[in-house]
Design an enzyme around this catalytic site. Structure first.
Site, PDB file in Angstrom:
ATOM      1  N   GLY A  67       0.803  -1.226   0.000  1.00  0.00           N
ATOM      2  CA  GLY A  67       0.000   0.000   0.000  1.00  0.00           C
ATOM      3  C   GLY A  67       0.832   1.270   0.000  1.00  0.00           C
ATOM      4  O   GLY A  67       0.329   2.347   0.305  1.00  0.00           O
ATOM      5  N   LEU A  68       2.123   1.150  -0.348  1.00  0.00           N
ATOM      6  CA  LEU A  68       3.003   2.323  -0.287  1.00  0.00           C
ATOM      7  C   LEU A  68       3.379   2.850  -1.673  1.00  0.00           C
ATOM      8  O   LEU A  68       4.311   3.640  -1.811  1.00  0.00           O
ATOM      9  CB  LEU A  68       4.264   1.980   0.516  1.00  0.00           C
ATOM     10  CG  LEU A  68       4.000   1.541   1.968  1.00  0.00           C
ATOM     11  CD1 LEU A  68       5.300   1.185   2.669  1.00  0.00           C
ATOM     12  CD2 LEU A  68       3.273   2.639   2.747  1.00  0.00           C
ATOM     13  N   SER A  78       4.510   1.211  -4.387  1.00  0.00           N
ATOM     14  CA  SER A  78       5.711   0.646  -5.010  1.00  0.00           C
ATOM     15  C   SER A  78       5.589   0.543  -6.539  1.00  0.00           C
ATOM     16  O   SER A  78       6.508   0.931  -7.264  1.00  0.00           O
ATOM     17  CB  SER A  78       5.970  -0.718  -4.369  1.00  0.00           C
ATOM     18  OG  SER A  78       6.533  -1.606  -5.264  1.00  0.00           O
ATOM     19  N   ASP A 129      -2.275   7.195  -6.742  1.00  0.00           N
ATOM     20  CA  ASP A 129      -0.860   6.830  -6.548  1.00  0.00           C
ATOM     21  C   ASP A 129       0.039   7.499  -7.593  1.00  0.00           C
ATOM     22  O   ASP A 129       0.998   8.190  -7.239  1.00  0.00           O
ATOM     23  CB  ASP A 129      -0.665   5.305  -6.618  1.00  0.00           C
ATOM     24  CG  ASP A 129      -1.098   4.587  -5.350  1.00  0.00           C
ATOM     25  OD1 ASP A 129      -1.871   5.177  -4.580  1.00  0.00           O
ATOM     26  OD2 ASP A 129      -0.671   3.436  -5.147  1.00  0.00           O
TER      27      ASP A 129
HETATM   28  O1  PMV Z   1      -2.631  -0.177  -2.188  1.00  0.00           O
HETATM   29  P1  PMV Z   1      -2.353   0.973  -3.087  1.00  0.00           P
HETATM   30  O2  PMV Z   1      -1.227   1.813  -2.657  1.00  0.00           O
HETATM   31  O3  PMV Z   1      -2.250   0.579  -4.513  1.00  0.00           O
HETATM   32  O4  PMV Z   1      -3.605   1.972  -2.956  1.00  0.00           O
HETATM   33  C1  PMV Z   1      -4.782   1.731  -3.618  1.00  0.00           C
HETATM   34  C2  PMV Z   1      -5.783   2.801  -3.301  1.00  0.00           C
HETATM   35  C3  PMV Z   1      -7.210   2.391  -3.676  1.00  0.00           C
HETATM   36  O5  PMV Z   1      -8.029   3.513  -3.341  1.00  0.00           O
HETATM   37  C4  PMV Z   1      -7.661   1.198  -2.861  1.00  0.00           C
HETATM   38  C5  PMV Z   1      -7.346   2.065  -5.146  1.00  0.00           C
HETATM   39  C6  PMV Z   1      -7.247   3.256  -6.081  1.00  0.00           C
HETATM   40  O6  PMV Z   1      -7.113   3.025  -7.283  1.00  0.00           O
HETATM   41  O7  PMV Z   1      -7.362   4.405  -5.622  1.00  0.00           O
END
Ligand code: PMV
Length: 320
Positions: free
Chosen positions: A108-109, A111, A155
């Site tokens: 979730g960072l 990467s 992201d």
């Molecule tokens: O887990 P990550 O860092 O890819 O974050 C995803 C964020 C979500 O809101 C769950 C998906 C998105 O596309 O925004």
């Protein structure tokens, strides 16, 4: 004609979502900040002979191969091909592209977006081409969509602009200028979270009960709106409460886990202003908002509660 390539390096930071993950996919606002202590770096070394191919080396995933041998859907191949397309360069340059990252994957960072943007920056620089943040975000968004299905774009946007931002899908990001530094502990559950699966699971629950989920998304969006104001003032206690409330709503969406809940509870019990999962959830990382007095205690409590890592990130306003 492809210009003669030069040695070049590109890098990109990791990120955390402070508020609004998942809801952002459905149009609610979210807030994300770059984490400059976590970085992906790509280095291009031209081949002596221009007839050679582009070779990709990523030690972290034990990859050492030629671009032509990678499936076009492989994220590194997709990143390179999207970059060449964006720069209207017909052929990959001959040489070696080495990719390294200190950002844990599936945590979730950010990467995957950071690796794509680092790679795009190295390639563009090697070909003496400018790559705007907007173009870098666009390249990473194409790769993210390929990997994760639906992707809001948060992201790629925060990583490409390398600045704290308020983000709504389909709108230009609003850059934020926090007045005080933000001290965040980022703790990893060590359990990999799949963004694709988490987003699909929320979609299935949404389809089964749209109005209930729309209410949750609107509540999360309201937290992002409130947080935008408190961030400008550096009001940590208020931000912490909003994080706690956001975590409660993420639990309702079904993307938290026992480990994430335990870490959030441990952080709050040891003095954090607030804590929540960050990113897609179902594993991955959580964040805790702390200050200088509580940081060490909260870090120790997170490790004692089972976090695999817990890093203290002092994010100065100039780096946000
Ligand atoms: O887990 P990550 O860092 O890819 O974050 C995803 C964020 C979500 O809101 C769950 C998906 C998105 O596309 O925004």
């Amino acid at each position: 004609m492809t210009p003669r390539p030069q040695p070049a390096t590109g890098s990109a930071s990791g990120k955390v979502i402070l508020f609004g993950e998942h809801a952002v996919v459905y149009g609610a606002p979210a807030i994300a900040v770059p984490i400059n202590g976590l970085r992906a770096t790509a280095t291009f070394t031209p081949a002596a002979d221009s007839l050679s191919e582009l070779e990709i080396v990523a030690d972290g995933i034990a990859l050492n191969t030629r671009l032509s041998k990678l499936a076009t859907g492989h994220p590194l191949a997709a990143a390179i091909l999207e970059t060449l397309r964006s720069l209207t360069i017909p052929n990959p340059p001959a040489g070696k592209l080495q990719v390294q990252s200190t950002i844990p994957a599936a945590a979730g960072l950010g990467s995957s977006a950071a690796v794509t943007i680092a790679l795009a920056r190295a390639l563009a620089a090697s070909l003496s081409r400018e790559l705007t943040p907007h173009a870098a975000a666009h390249i990473a968004q194409s790769v993210e969509t390929l990997q994760h299905g639906t992707a809001s774009g948060i992201d790629p946007t925060v990583i490409a602009h390398n600045t704290a931002l308020y983000f709504k899908k389909g709108s230009d990001p609003i850059f934020l200028q926090p007045s005080k530094s933000l001290m965040l502990i980022v703790a990893d559950t060590g359990e990999p979270g799949s963004t694709r699966n988490a987003v699909a699971a929320v979609r299935a629950r949404y389809d089964a009960n749209p109005s209930h989920h729309q209410t949750i998304f609107a509540q999360i969006g309201a937290l992002s709106d409130a947080a935008r104001g408190w961030l400008a003032n550096g009001a940590q206690a208020e931000l912490g409460e909003l994080m706690h409330e956001n975590q409660r709503l993420l639990q309702l969406l079904g993307v938290s886990t026992t480990m994430l809940d335990n870490l959030c509870a441990a952080a709050r019990q040891s003095g954090a202003f607030g804590a929540k999962l960050t990113g897609a959830g179902t594993g991955g990382c959580m964040i805790a908002l702390v200050d200088r007095q509580t940081a060490g205690r909260v870090q120790a409590a997170l490790l004692a509660a089972g976090a695999k890592t817990a890093s203290i990130n002092d994010l100065a306003p100039a780096t946000l």
